[in-house]
Design a protein around this motif. Structure first.
Motif, short mmCIF file in Angstrom:
data_model
loop_
_atom_site.label_atom_id
_atom_site.label_comp_id
_atom_site.label_asym_id
_atom_site.label_seq_id
_atom_site.Cartn_x
_atom_site.Cartn_y
_atom_site.Cartn_z
N TYR A 4 10.52 0.74 -10.32
CA TYR A 4 10.27 -0.28 -8.97
C TYR A 4 9.48 -1.53 -9.61
O TYR A 4 8.36 -1.48 -10.17
N SER A 6 7.45 -4.30 -8.98
CA SER A 6 6.53 -4.93 -7.80
C SER A 6 5.98 -6.20 -8.21
O SER A 6 6.28 -6.48 -9.48
N TYR A 45 5.01 3.39 -0.95
CA TYR A 45 5.11 2.91 0.18
C TYR A 45 4.02 2.57 1.19
O TYR A 45 3.57 1.47 1.82
N HIS A 47 0.72 2.41 0.35
CA HIS A 47 -0.34 1.62 -0.49
C HIS A 47 -1.59 2.61 -0.61
O HIS A 47 -2.70 2.30 -0.50
N TRP A 54 -2.67 -2.59 -6.01
CA TRP A 54 -1.53 -2.44 -5.40
C TRP A 54 -2.09 -2.22 -3.94
O TRP A 54 -1.61 -2.60 -3.08
N ILE A 61 3.12 -7.51 1.70
CA ILE A 61 4.38 -7.47 0.67
C ILE A 61 5.63 -7.06 1.53
O ILE A 61 5.55 -6.14 2.05
N VAL A 64 8.93 -3.83 -0.03
CA VAL A 64 8.57 -2.43 -0.49
C VAL A 64 9.49 -1.24 -0.38
O VAL A 64 9.95 -0.94 0.77
N TRP A 71 14.56 3.15 -5.03
CA TRP A 71 14.03 2.75 -6.55
C TRP A 71 15.35 2.65 -7.40
O TRP A 71 16.28 3.36 -7.12
#
Length: 74
Positions: A4, A6, A45, A47, A54, A61, A64, A71
């Motif tokens: 992923y 980010s 997801y 966090h 992150w 964000i 996500v 992914w």
């Protein structure tokens, strides 16, 4: 292995043969070991990865991935 990309860098989930579990790797640092890929992706997801950079972005964000199926698989 799953990826992923980010806003803070590349996340990876793949088997860590040393411990026989899946590792969550963020920018080449292992942040946890999991019994399966779904659990690791869920922590991303939600966090709750242990990576402050992150985790502190919770709620800020968009896009996500909600689970491992969103992914990139390689």
């Amino acid at each position: 292995m799953f990826f992923y990309k980010s806003p803070i860098g590349t996340f990876k989930i793949g088997i860590d043969k040393r411990v026989g579990k899946y590792a969550l790797v963020i920018n080449d640092v292992i942040y946890g070991h999991y019994p399966n890929t779904l659990s690791a992706a869920d922590d991303v997801y939600m966090h709750v990865t242990g990576c402050y950079e992150w985790d502190s972005l919770d709620g800020t964000i968009e896009d996500v991935p909600t689970d491992i199926y969103e992914w990139e698989k390689v």
